[in-house]
Design an enzyme around this catalytic site. Sequence first.
Site, PDB file in Angstrom:
ATOM      1  N   GLU A 151      32.095  14.947  54.427  1.00 12.80           N
ATOM      2  CA  GLU A 151      30.692  15.156  53.927  1.00 12.80           C
ATOM      3  C   GLU A 151      30.484  14.764  52.695  1.00 12.80           C
ATOM      4  O   GLU A 151      30.180  15.519  51.712  1.00 12.80           O
ATOM      5  CB  GLU A 151      30.267  16.541  54.265  1.00 12.80           C
ATOM      6  CG  GLU A 151      29.945  16.920  55.791  1.00 12.80           C
ATOM      7  CD  GLU A 151      29.018  18.047  55.770  1.00 12.80           C
ATOM      8  OE1 GLU A 151      28.924  18.952  55.116  1.00 12.80           O
ATOM      9  OE2 GLU A 151      28.522  18.141  57.095  1.00 12.80           O
ATOM     10  N   GLU A 314      30.202  17.279  64.151  1.00 11.52           N
ATOM     11  CA  GLU A 314      29.861  18.481  64.047  1.00 11.52           C
ATOM     12  C   GLU A 314      28.479  18.860  64.560  1.00 11.52           C
ATOM     13  O   GLU A 314      27.487  18.407  63.743  1.00 11.52           O
ATOM     14  CB  GLU A 314      29.945  19.103  62.585  1.00 11.52           C
ATOM     15  CG  GLU A 314      31.239  18.957  61.809  1.00 11.52           C
ATOM     16  CD  GLU A 314      31.100  19.450  60.493  1.00 11.52           C
ATOM     17  OE1 GLU A 314      30.505  20.317  60.016  1.00 11.52           O
ATOM     18  OE2 GLU A 314      32.191  19.079  59.901  1.00 11.52           O
TER      19      GLU A 314
HETATM   20  C1  GAL Z   1      29.419  21.238  57.548  1.00  9.90           C
HETATM   21  C2  GAL Z   1      30.863  21.236  56.949  1.00  9.90           C
HETATM   22  C3  GAL Z   1      31.749  22.101  57.766  1.00  9.90           C
HETATM   23  C4  GAL Z   1      31.245  23.545  57.708  1.00  9.90           C
HETATM   24  C5  GAL Z   1      29.829  23.298  58.319  1.00  9.90           C
HETATM   25  C6  GAL Z   1      29.137  24.813  58.474  1.00  9.90           C
HETATM   26  O1  GAL Z   1      28.682  20.851  56.462  1.00  9.90           O
HETATM   27  O2  GAL Z   1      31.378  19.761  57.153  1.00  9.90           O
HETATM   28  O3  GAL Z   1      32.973  21.943  57.187  1.00  9.90           O
HETATM   29  O4  GAL Z   1      31.309  23.856  56.423  1.00  9.90           O
HETATM   30  O5  GAL Z   1      29.217  22.519  57.656  1.00  9.90           O
HETATM   31  O6  GAL Z   1      28.768  25.094  57.145  1.00  9.90           O
END
Ligand code: GAL
Length: 686
Positions: A151, A314
């Site tokens: 990110e 994700e």
């Molecule tokens: C995303 C990140 C993950 C985790 C997730 C939940 O932004 O890539 O590593 O932190 O959020 O907070």
Amino acid sequence: MEKTIPGEKFDLGVCYYPEQWPEAMWADDYRRMREIGFTIVRMGEFAWNFFEPEEGVFTFDLFDRAIDLAHEHGLQVILGTPTATPPAWMTYKYPEILNATFEGVQYQHGLRRHYNYSSPIYRDYCAKITEAMATHYANHPGVVGWQIDNELNCEVNVFYAEADHKAFRTWVQEKYGSLDALNQAWGTVFWNQSYSDWEQVHLPRPAPTKSANPHQALDEKRFISDNTISFARLQSDILRQLAPAQWITTNGMFGHLDSHALTDELLDFFSYDSYPNFTTIWNDADRRDPLMDRSYSNQLTKIRSISPTFCVMEQQSGPGGWVNTMGQSAPKPGQMRLWTYQSVAHGADMLLYFRWRTATFGTEIYWHGINDYHNRPNRRVAEATTISRELGKIGELIAGSRFTAEVAILHDYDNEWDGEFDIWHGPLTKESEYSWGKALQFSHIPYNYLYVQEKTTLGDLSRYKVLIYPHPAIMSEETAELLKQYVAGGGKLIFGARSGYKDQRGHCRMTPFPGLVAELCGITMEDFTLVLNEATTPHMRWIDGGDEASTPARLFNDILHPENDNVQTLALFDGDYYAGKPALTRNPYGSGEAYYFGAAFSREIADGLIRRLGLAPATTGWAELPPEVEVAIRVKQDRRFAFILNYTGKPVKANLLQELEDLLEGEQVSVGELEIAPYGVKVFAL
Ligand code: GAL
């Protein structure tokens, strides 16, 4: 070259952190992942200490075992480069790799993303770890691809370390060549800001008011974007050279980064992290009929403009929350499935849930994954199993198909970045994109985003019947020319207030508003004003509107003056000192039409234009849908797949006008009423 997921197959999987669990758990975890039907895992992106526990000492034992075992279980592995989390030994030894606040206060070890992209020392460390990992895993049969960092520009997207000021100085030097050119571009004659030595040039710094030179502020964003890309390039170059058989991506779309250029130049495809439940805490409460989780469709639409098919690296699976912030309500039963299909409907051909199991320690102990701490069966595991079974059935069929739309919203980075600072146009774009997205969504008219870039061609524009470019304050001569050609060739183009009056430096043009598009729109601006008071905002009234309610012409009013007899006034202002003056015009131009609306768009105004443009729902001829559901259509050769998504917790009724094949149920559905379950999804072959 189009940046798409390679091969026409669908991979479903999960983010996994082997370093956070006893090794004795791995085999059972992998076995259960396979039981659910997962085929892919991502790992490694925060594990620098395991790869390089001390400077220059590289160890792979733990991840070798984790990856080998995943591979033995039939799981493909995506490896993250761990550069979002520099180790304590490194930041302690070289504090200059740390980022700093605007005021110059250095960030410290203890969370993540605390580094800057400019420090040559950090870049060197990043190159070395990437090189070591790429060399070690290039030929591992289980490793299919790489995620660069994690990110980029999340959490913080401004950088004020000493190294950043220095890198910015080099960047402006390359861009402008001479101090004269820099002084011109930044208009430094204003308030005696002229620079006489490059050493005097910095990123914006604290000053008596919370403002900065606007041209410098725009260049700051351009610099951050270029600098982020050059930071990522260091890694992608190494990966391309050492691991040519594995693909490269990165995840998330964040501010001050031209993700299109990043992807075009470095990646095989783009990946997004989709957390639709953020809308349960970030939803703007004063909006009527808010889009809530459905607004993520707008996000996914932007992602699709980067990669027509993409990965959701994700996908939210459980309630989200850090210990002290971002607490969200739990996704309702069915929402995880709904959001998965939301991503798929918009073009995801690979999707991984965040995360396999909730962490029992650390900042994210409340960021819930599929499995709870206790690891026993729960409803999220059951839902993932259902999704996996379904995608096992239809994944290959739909993979590689493309989202189709006849309408596009134009967007560009210069205006996004300038508008962040310039309150005379930035807030308008936010309002108008939201309104158009909502109006099109509720009318069942799928749309795309088209980012206007230097390489944008007439062919890119001409794919669409209608283009909406809400408030392009900054416009280049080339873009104006392209837009004219689009309209002359039969396109319909809609502008909102504040279009066309700035050049690429952000200087105002000394021609009547709307500058470069005045001739195309057949109008000039008689007068204009910011509209600050919601209660006294003038309305616009459709001339042909009959009973159609008049609606507020929000945020800014351009009072229009038609410049020729062919220009048709479609709506008038009905308040303030310009009551009765034109608010919305249409100019026939070549075979097309250019519209100009002198305010920010509301949903009602967008609805009114949709009706007058005769835009038809994508369901015409085969279904009638209630507004609560979204429709998306993906096409592959002569096959069309329609996704119907119910975002509400109630069953809704649709009306099928044709017998259709329900791909998830594997049955024909006859003409007539069709109930869509709460948070339900239908995928039809058209
Ligand atoms: C995303 C990140 C993950 C985790 C997730 C939940 O932004 O890539 O590593 O932190 O959020 O907070």
